[in-house]
Write a protein that holds these residues in place. Sequence first.
Motif, PDB file in Angstrom:
ATOM      1  N   ASP A   1       0.796  -1.448  -0.064  1.00 41.75           N
ATOM      2  CA  ASP A   1      -0.017   0.342  -0.107  1.00 41.75           C
ATOM      3  C   ASP A   1       1.087   1.312  -0.124  1.00 41.75           C
ATOM      4  O   ASP A   1       1.764   1.442   0.482  1.00 41.75           O
ATOM      5  CB  ASP A   1      -0.915   0.102   1.483  1.00 41.75           C
ATOM      6  CG  ASP A   1      -1.981   1.031   0.743  1.00 41.75           C
ATOM      7  OD1 ASP A   1      -1.677   2.699   0.767  1.00 41.75           O
ATOM      8  OD2 ASP A   1      -2.599   0.749   1.407  1.00 41.75           O
ATOM      9  N   TYR A   2       0.837   2.440  -0.781  1.00 41.66           N
ATOM     10  CA  TYR A   2       1.194   3.170  -1.194  1.00 41.66           C
ATOM     11  C   TYR A   2       0.948   4.108   0.253  1.00 41.66           C
ATOM     12  O   TYR A   2       2.796   4.858   0.493  1.00 41.66           O
ATOM     13  CB  TYR A   2       0.500   4.028  -2.163  1.00 41.66           C
ATOM     14  CG  TYR A   2       1.074   5.775  -1.545  1.00 41.66           C
ATOM     15  CD1 TYR A   2      -0.198   6.281  -1.555  1.00 41.66           C
ATOM     16  CD2 TYR A   2       1.958   6.303  -2.175  1.00 41.66           C
ATOM     17  CE1 TYR A   2       0.184   7.657  -1.449  1.00 41.66           C
ATOM     18  CE2 TYR A   2       2.385   7.888  -2.360  1.00 41.66           C
ATOM     19  CZ  TYR A   2       0.912   8.631  -1.900  1.00 41.66           C
ATOM     20  OH  TYR A   2       1.610  10.282  -1.658  1.00 41.66           O
ATOM     21  N   ALA A   3       0.534   4.150   0.976  1.00 40.99           N
ATOM     22  CA  ALA A   3       0.951   4.703   2.373  1.00 40.99           C
ATOM     23  C   ALA A   3       1.690   3.969   3.861  1.00 40.99           C
ATOM     24  O   ALA A   3       1.797   4.203   4.797  1.00 40.99           O
ATOM     25  CB  ALA A   3      -0.686   5.335   2.745  1.00 40.99           C
ATOM     26  N   VAL A   4       2.164   3.224   3.390  1.00 41.14           N
ATOM     27  CA  VAL A   4       2.700   2.490   3.936  1.00 41.14           C
ATOM     28  C   VAL A   4       4.204   2.495   4.536  1.00 41.14           C
ATOM     29  O   VAL A   4       4.554   2.886   3.369  1.00 41.14           O
ATOM     30  CB  VAL A   4       3.054   0.433   4.099  1.00 41.14           C
ATOM     31  CG1 VAL A   4       3.857   0.363   4.842  1.00 41.14           C
ATOM     32  CG2 VAL A   4       1.589  -0.067   4.251  1.00 41.14           C
ATOM     33  N   LYS A   5       5.098   2.578   5.857  1.00 46.99           N
ATOM     34  CA  LYS A   5       6.335   2.724   5.749  1.00 46.99           C
ATOM     35  C   LYS A   5       7.536   1.671   5.300  1.00 46.99           C
ATOM     36  O   LYS A   5       6.838   0.700   6.050  1.00 46.99           O
ATOM     37  CB  LYS A   5       6.770   3.518   7.183  1.00 46.99           C
ATOM     38  CG  LYS A   5       7.957   3.603   6.712  1.00 46.99           C
ATOM     39  CD  LYS A   5       7.788   4.782   8.528  1.00 46.99           C
ATOM     40  CE  LYS A   5       9.193   5.699   8.670  1.00 46.99           C
ATOM     41  NZ  LYS A   5      10.340   4.635   9.350  1.00 46.99           N
TER      42      LYS A   5
ATOM     43  N   ASN B   1       0.369  -3.759   4.954  1.00 46.56           N
ATOM     44  CA  ASN B   1      -0.734  -3.659   3.639  1.00 46.56           C
ATOM     45  C   ASN B   1      -0.824  -3.364   2.841  1.00 46.56           C
ATOM     46  O   ASN B   1       0.238  -3.365   2.345  1.00 46.56           O
ATOM     47  CB  ASN B   1      -1.754  -2.840   4.550  1.00 46.56           C
ATOM     48  CG  ASN B   1      -2.904  -2.609   5.216  1.00 46.56           C
ATOM     49  OD1 ASN B   1      -2.904  -3.389   5.656  1.00 46.56           O
ATOM     50  ND2 ASN B   1      -2.609  -1.577   6.935  1.00 46.56           N
TER      51      ASN B   1
END
Lengths: 537, 251
Positions: B12-16, B32
């Motif tokens: 997922d793009y927002a995961v670190k 994710n």
Amino acid sequence: MEKWRATSNLRRSLKSILNRQLKFRYLNEKRSCQSSFNLIRDCKSLGQVNAIQHRCFSSASTLVQRNPSFSTLNSDDISYFKGLLGEKSVIQDEDRLETVNTDWMHKYKGSSKLLLLPRSTEEVAQILRYCNSRCLAVVPQGGNTGLVGGSVPVFDEVIVNVSSMKNIISFDKVSGILVCEAGCILENLISFLDNQGFIMPLDLGAKGSCQIGGNVSTNAGGLRLVRYGSLHENVLGLEAVLANGDVLDMLGTLRKDNTGYDLKHLFIGSEGSLGIVTKVSILTPPKLSSVNIAFLACNDYSSCQKLLMEAKRKLGEILSAFEFLDTEAMNLVLHQFDGVRNPLPASMHNFYILIETTGSDESYNREKLEAFLLSSMEDGLISDGVLAQDINQASSFWRIREGVPEALMKAGAVYKYDLSLPVEKMYDLVDDMRIRLGDLAKVVGYGHLGDGNLHLNVSAPEYDDKILEQIEPYVYEWTSKHRGSISAEHGLGLMKANKVYYSKSAETVQTMASIKKLLDPNGILNPYKVLPHSLNS
Amino acid sequence: MKIMVAVKRVVDYAVKIRIKPDKSGVETQNVNMSMNPFCEIALEEALKIKESGLAKEVVAVTMGPSNCVDTLRTGLAMGADRGIHVEAARDLVPLSVAKVLKKLVEVENPGLLILGKQAIDDDCNQTGQMIAALLGWPQGTFASKVVLDKEKQVATVDREVDGGLETLCLDLPAVITTDLRLNQPRYATLPNIMKAKSKPIKRYTPEELNVEIKSGLEVVQVTEPPKRKAGVILSSVDELIDKLKNEAHVI
């Protein structure tokens, strides 16, 4: 002889009223740069308490008056503080004072001349010991995001801001117990815990600025209360400094400790009036991998209630948030922010519900949520809805719900009420207020439906007494009649200091006043707030 | 006309992002995953074209292990009509993906093949171009606007290039890869999620399609970029000149 003394006393007190000008102003600014206007108003009958005045001869009973027993700052005090804290932590600069004197809503403004930034509990203790001996009033301050005027001075109280105390002291990875100083910003704690695989048990829209000390002092609720409970449950211990400088070290990290009276609960929610919280020890839940969020539309309020009942039953242990907003709130957010779009654009629905589930098994939780949503749709409880497919979509749903307070601020003047009511009755109040106010103002209802907490907001282009008359005391009486709370999570602060009787009995309030007198005999901590003024003599 | 859209399951793009301790790759366990954002935009564009009446069917394709079906389900929930899952044990490099897509195109005969411009995990930006070359089809990459003309059977594509915007006219069938500003992907609504449960997903294996997916590339090591060094505050111009001369060697 007696007569002379009596009249000279009268003259002295009149003189003191004349000299100490009441500088309690309503400042009213639109946040956007297009038009900003200052409304310094002159209200004489604003409910029972607050008043702004230029002229000093108004009816005393309706004013907050500066307590004459408090001393005024002098240069010796400043030198003492400078010697104690160092030059950098003693602020007298006008611009910085301007910010700390004003609350987030730009509704309350004090006239403090001194901001202190202690860096340790010992410094806080010495500040309070000194102020107590000199009878200088003090306002404890953290992130200054409170919504009832509790975090800013009313007159010239000294502001003791704990923002410099922002260390994380320890974190136990096995138990999830976090010990940190009161000035830690909530969002920073959330990121720190994220790296460790844990989360904070509370989450609110103000997380970027609010500090944990303030959260604890106001017993903040937030978005996850329905799952993780209130701070009374999650705070295992705290360290607080009393008005006379004594440090109460109750910083336990034990889940169970039945030794004596559990005093920390007094400080949680006392809004800085019993002591300044300097350290907090809090139990943090593990971060679970599967978070799902749905944004739903309902046609009427009774469907919202039924949905809540079904959600609690069918989603059970994985439900982590249940929020609602009405059409007015949605319109406001869409109107005030660019880059926010309605997830359900087909038509404007009457009510929007946001459901979040958190669990450990992704496929199981997703199926459970989907099954619940589909059956609710078949039963006619939901008229439409969307399920977030990735983290970005999830954040955009939260942006809408968390953005309502900010959108209200941008729209102009806002009268904020935060009420706990029985769930069946909650929206009746919003409908009633709409009828009462008619065209005068817009009534917006949103809040934590899962906890029975309504945020009733009345939005108008400008503050106007006619609007206020229609709202107060009707809202408080309505709430009281249904045995609700006139302040579910925001606290009493200055705004509702005299309103506590709507939700608590006289004997209870009297006992509160006795405790206050015991812990703060000179009444220097956050005066004029929380408890009714008639009790402080 | 049928439109085929290729979608990829990525972190997922927002995961670190974290690197695995043995530096063999990025940590993907317990992280994710979701559909590649550019693929979402591609699917959204295909759905828009279908809704405007210029296409009859949208087919979503994905390749990889069995959990990739989740991404297909998302695609179906957004509105795609059918899904195709090509089962492969591990991640495929763009050339393999292009070869598999070529076979699927031969089976399905779409008039338009839309892909995201690149995947956010490998940032290759190769698949669209490779499949166009393999098929001998015209390509419009980095599309920020797509307009179809059914009679003339052409697609007019605005491309975002370094110098600005370039407009190309492509004969159909063609390959389009999508860029960020093309559209805003729709949310998956509950009625669509319900319908998606009954939409068919066909499974293939690369062997069935006669495609060799052996990769000519081997990942040797994955490391984080070096941490940015803190700046230094200098006290005088002389010191600045000294540093520029002796440390940075620029003067």
